[in-house]
Design an enzyme around this catalytic site. Sequence first.
Site, mmCIF file in Angstrom:
data_model
loop_
_atom_site.group_PDB
_atom_site.id
_atom_site.type_symbol
_atom_site.label_atom_id
_atom_site.label_comp_id
_atom_site.label_asym_id
_atom_site.label_seq_id
_atom_site.Cartn_x
_atom_site.Cartn_y
_atom_site.Cartn_z
ATOM 1 N N LYS A 96 0.866 -1.188 0.000
ATOM 2 C CA LYS A 96 0.000 0.000 0.000
ATOM 3 C C LYS A 96 0.892 1.225 0.000
ATOM 4 O O LYS A 96 1.830 1.313 0.783
ATOM 5 C CB LYS A 96 -0.858 -0.007 1.282
ATOM 6 C CG LYS A 96 -1.781 1.192 1.409
ATOM 7 C CD LYS A 96 -3.093 0.949 0.692
ATOM 8 C CE LYS A 96 -3.871 2.228 0.435
ATOM 9 N NZ LYS A 96 -3.463 2.935 -0.817
ATOM 10 N N LYS A 132 5.335 1.802 -3.159
ATOM 11 C CA LYS A 132 5.262 3.146 -3.749
ATOM 12 C C LYS A 132 5.521 3.028 -5.232
ATOM 13 O O LYS A 132 6.253 2.145 -5.669
ATOM 14 C CB LYS A 132 6.336 4.050 -3.133
ATOM 15 C CG LYS A 132 6.032 5.513 -3.262
ATOM 16 C CD LYS A 132 5.160 5.972 -2.116
ATOM 17 C CE LYS A 132 4.742 7.403 -2.219
ATOM 18 N NZ LYS A 132 4.131 7.871 -0.966
ATOM 19 N N GLY A 171 -2.676 8.379 -4.218
ATOM 20 C CA GLY A 171 -2.009 9.574 -4.737
ATOM 21 C C GLY A 171 -0.761 9.934 -3.949
ATOM 22 O O GLY A 171 -0.473 9.375 -2.889
ATOM 23 N N ASP A 172 -0.012 10.866 -4.483
ATOM 24 C CA ASP A 172 1.147 11.479 -3.826
ATOM 25 C C ASP A 172 1.438 12.738 -4.654
ATOM 26 O O ASP A 172 0.531 13.243 -5.340
ATOM 27 C CB ASP A 172 2.347 10.507 -3.817
ATOM 28 C CG ASP A 172 3.474 10.947 -2.883
ATOM 29 O OD1 ASP A 172 3.362 10.735 -1.665
ATOM 30 O OD2 ASP A 172 4.464 11.524 -3.356
ATOM 31 N N THR A 215 -4.197 13.573 5.451
ATOM 32 C CA THR A 215 -2.753 13.700 5.710
ATOM 33 C C THR A 215 -2.443 15.015 6.428
ATOM 34 O O THR A 215 -1.748 15.034 7.453
ATOM 35 C CB THR A 215 -1.952 13.619 4.391
ATOM 36 O OG1 THR A 215 -2.394 12.478 3.666
ATOM 37 C CG2 THR A 215 -0.465 13.521 4.664
ATOM 38 N N ASN A 246 -1.975 19.277 -1.658
ATOM 39 C CA ASN A 246 -2.994 18.629 -0.824
ATOM 40 C C ASN A 246 -2.632 18.684 0.662
ATOM 41 O O ASN A 246 -3.458 19.086 1.505
ATOM 42 C CB ASN A 246 -3.171 17.177 -1.287
ATOM 43 C CG ASN A 246 -4.024 16.367 -0.346
ATOM 44 O OD1 ASN A 246 -3.527 15.830 0.649
ATOM 45 N ND2 ASN A 246 -5.314 16.315 -0.599
ATOM 46 N N SER A 386 -6.798 5.835 3.924
ATOM 47 C CA SER A 386 -6.800 4.947 2.751
ATOM 48 C C SER A 386 -7.147 3.517 3.186
ATOM 49 O O SER A 386 -7.897 2.811 2.499
ATOM 50 C CB SER A 386 -5.426 4.928 2.076
ATOM 51 O OG SER A 386 -5.277 5.992 1.183
HETATM 52 P P1 NDP Z 1 0.906 17.843 -4.176
HETATM 53 O O1 NDP Z 1 1.338 17.459 -5.544
HETATM 54 O O2 NDP Z 1 -0.515 18.100 -3.897
HETATM 55 O O3 NDP Z 1 1.722 19.127 -3.701
HETATM 56 C C1 NDP Z 1 3.110 19.111 -3.655
HETATM 57 C C2 NDP Z 1 3.584 20.478 -3.183
HETATM 58 O O4 NDP Z 1 4.973 20.415 -2.918
HETATM 59 C C3 NDP Z 1 3.404 21.553 -4.242
HETATM 60 O O5 NDP Z 1 3.248 22.791 -3.620
HETATM 61 C C4 NDP Z 1 4.743 21.469 -4.982
HETATM 62 O O6 NDP Z 1 5.099 22.651 -5.677
HETATM 63 C C5 NDP Z 1 5.699 21.236 -3.836
HETATM 64 N N1 NDP Z 1 6.860 20.516 -4.337
HETATM 65 C C6 NDP Z 1 6.882 19.307 -4.948
HETATM 66 N N2 NDP Z 1 8.128 18.971 -5.293
HETATM 67 C C7 NDP Z 1 8.897 20.001 -4.906
HETATM 68 C C8 NDP Z 1 10.280 20.245 -4.984
HETATM 69 N N3 NDP Z 1 11.115 19.380 -5.550
HETATM 70 N N4 NDP Z 1 10.744 21.408 -4.439
HETATM 71 C C9 NDP Z 1 9.898 22.310 -3.866
HETATM 72 N N5 NDP Z 1 8.568 22.129 -3.775
HETATM 73 C C10 NDP Z 1 8.088 20.989 -4.287
HETATM 74 O O7 NDP Z 1 1.479 16.696 -3.228
HETATM 75 P P2 NDP Z 1 1.058 16.324 -1.735
HETATM 76 O O8 NDP Z 1 0.633 17.534 -1.002
HETATM 77 O O9 NDP Z 1 0.150 15.164 -1.795
HETATM 78 O O10 NDP Z 1 2.451 15.773 -1.149
HETATM 79 C C11 NDP Z 1 3.347 16.605 -0.416
HETATM 80 C C12 NDP Z 1 4.247 15.735 0.439
HETATM 81 O O11 NDP Z 1 3.444 14.981 1.350
HETATM 82 C C13 NDP Z 1 5.088 14.707 -0.308
HETATM 83 O O12 NDP Z 1 6.314 14.547 0.370
HETATM 84 C C14 NDP Z 1 4.274 13.436 -0.174
HETATM 85 O O13 NDP Z 1 5.061 12.278 -0.312
HETATM 86 C C15 NDP Z 1 3.750 13.593 1.234
HETATM 87 N N6 NDP Z 1 2.584 12.802 1.593
HETATM 88 C C16 NDP Z 1 1.427 12.900 0.875
HETATM 89 C C17 NDP Z 1 0.327 12.165 1.251
HETATM 90 C C18 NDP Z 1 -0.987 12.296 0.578
HETATM 91 O O14 NDP Z 1 -1.947 11.696 1.055
HETATM 92 N N7 NDP Z 1 -1.121 13.053 -0.502
HETATM 93 C C19 NDP Z 1 0.394 11.224 2.384
HETATM 94 C C20 NDP Z 1 1.631 11.273 3.120
HETATM 95 C C21 NDP Z 1 2.674 12.022 2.711
HETATM 96 P P3 NDP Z 1 4.993 22.706 -7.270
HETATM 97 O O15 NDP Z 1 3.555 22.988 -7.572
HETATM 98 O O16 NDP Z 1 5.912 23.787 -7.673
HETATM 99 O O17 NDP Z 1 5.430 21.361 -7.771
HETATM 100 O O1 2IT Z 2 3.106 8.817 1.529
HETATM 101 C C1 2IT Z 2 1.940 8.411 1.732
HETATM 102 O O2 2IT Z 2 1.618 7.885 2.810
HETATM 103 C C2 2IT Z 2 0.952 8.597 0.679
HETATM 104 N N1 2IT Z 2 1.255 9.180 -0.356
HETATM 105 C C3 2IT Z 2 -0.431 8.035 0.840
HETATM 106 C C4 2IT Z 2 -0.440 6.557 0.570
HETATM 107 C C5 2IT Z 2 -1.803 5.928 0.534
HETATM 108 O O3 2IT Z 2 -1.832 4.737 0.162
HETATM 109 O O4 2IT Z 2 -2.803 6.547 0.860
#
Ligand code: NDP
Ligand code: 2IT
Length: 455
Positions: A96, A132, A171-172, A215, A246, A386
């Site tokens: 997952k 992943k 998603g991520d 998250t 997100n 999830s």
């Molecule tokens: P989104 O795509 O919704 O948003 C990502 C954000 O981070 C954007 O503002 C993006 O800016 C910025 N970003 C991405 N890459 C870079 C980079 N290399 N340098 C600077 N800024 C960057 O993703 P999420 O909000 O879902 O994910 C954010 C983090 O949270 C990640 O580390 C992800 O692994 C983690 N995460 C997400 C989960 C989820 O449920 N979605 C669960 C657990 C962890 P820009 O628009 O310029 O790319």
């Molecule tokens: O990093 C993470 O935990 C996620 N992107 C969410 C993974 C999930 O299966 O909901």
Amino acid sequence: MASVYDRHVDLDGFMEGVKKRNPGQTEFIQAVQEVAQDVFDFIEDKEAYHSAQILRRIAEPDRVVSFRVCWEDDNHNIRVQRGWRVQNNNAIGPYKGGIRFHPSVTESVLKFLAFEQTFKNSLTGLPMGGGKGGSNFNPKGKSDSEVMRFCQSFMTELYRHIGPDTDVPAGDIGVGGREIGYMFGQYKRITNRWEGVLTGKALEYGGSQMRPEATGYGAVYFLRNMLKHQSKDIEGHTTVISGSGNVATHAAEKIVELGGKVLTLSDSDGFVHDPDGFSQDKIDWVKELKTKRRGRISEYCDEFKSATFHGDGARPWNVKADLALPCATQNELNEDEAKALVDNGVIAVSEGANMPTTLDGIKVFHDAHIMYGPGKAANAGGVAVSGLEMSQNAERISWNNERLGSMLTELMEGIHEKCVEYGSQGSDGYVDYVKGANIAGFKKVADAMLAFGVV
Ligand code: NDP
Ligand code: 2IT
């Protein structure tokens, strides 16, 4: 002399082996290093884990599937991307973990994320293994039709490696509701099966209430739990947040709801500093900007004159605040930035992103005895909901928002308690949350693996 087969090989010897077997995979090596130092202490006197080589086995993915993804852009050019699914460990449940679409995606990045996910999912207490996937595809600047064609091509290979009892992606970065919809549609079309093979789906077709928020809200609940443990609270405190996706926008929303003040949001171009604070209306505006108009955070300053934009990829960690929530990406907070936060009086850091703080940065927080919640604990709320989406799909029912909200709150409390149980240090009440998360996460997976023998 210790060999790799020596059950008592020390931490340095172990890490040397990891580096040799994974040349150039710096993110993966960093993630293993961070876990190994704590686990080595924990298993020091536990012979069963040594002789079964448990850590060595968790740090070797069950499999890495790598594939070509061809798609046609709007100008009829044929484009070729690389796709992967890393299935790290399924000892305690089906693989997952999310799917990331970003040009920086490499096998190393996905291996680190799948490794971290294994411990995170274990901490939730739900039956989920770690995986992943993703691609170096860049959704930025692409039309909806291009994103659809890419997602369909990606799923045309991925579908044969996943399934509701095998591997359940979500998603991520770069993968949200739109991409999940296209991928789910293609899976259903190829297999002729409607099943809970992806999470993060929209409510109309089997998604769960509270998943989009989980998250970011979860990272704030974890922060609140850490503060409560030290008889403190979010109310009245200033917060710096990175990212504007997100996780960042939902974290900001919950901070504001709990009486805190959010000073910054960012994207890869730079950060916005709004000394008046981001109100719920302003956060809604950012959500719309990012998910509908797919714009840049700098545009915020055209709309809200109280704010300033700091470009060239600047990060918000020099802005003075009480609390910090890194919610963008890995290694976005280094040693100097950690020092700046500490010098400015930060009291707690809760990671919405995965591995956003470098190993040197973590040391700064530990040495200063700052409350520091690592991503694998603090951002586990997303994958936890999830897991609840999988349960609802399996039972063919939908729970309401209220029920899911209280389940998320309880799950985050449970994760915090496990960290305290395994990470409490000395008599001053200081908790090493990294150690707590690593050991609690490791133990459940390790004990399951012991039960299976050598497989
Ligand atoms: P989104 O795509 O919704 O948003 C990502 C954000 O981070 C954007 O503002 C993006 O800016 C910025 N970003 C991405 N890459 C870079 C980079 N290399 N340098 C600077 N800024 C960057 O993703 P999420 O909000 O879902 O994910 C954010 C983090 O949270 C990640 O580390 C992800 O692994 C983690 N995460 C997400 C989960 C989820 O449920 N979605 C669960 C657990 C962890 P820009 O628009 O310029 O790319
Ligand atoms: O990093 C993470 O935990 C996620 N992107 C969410 C993974 C999930 O299966 O909901």
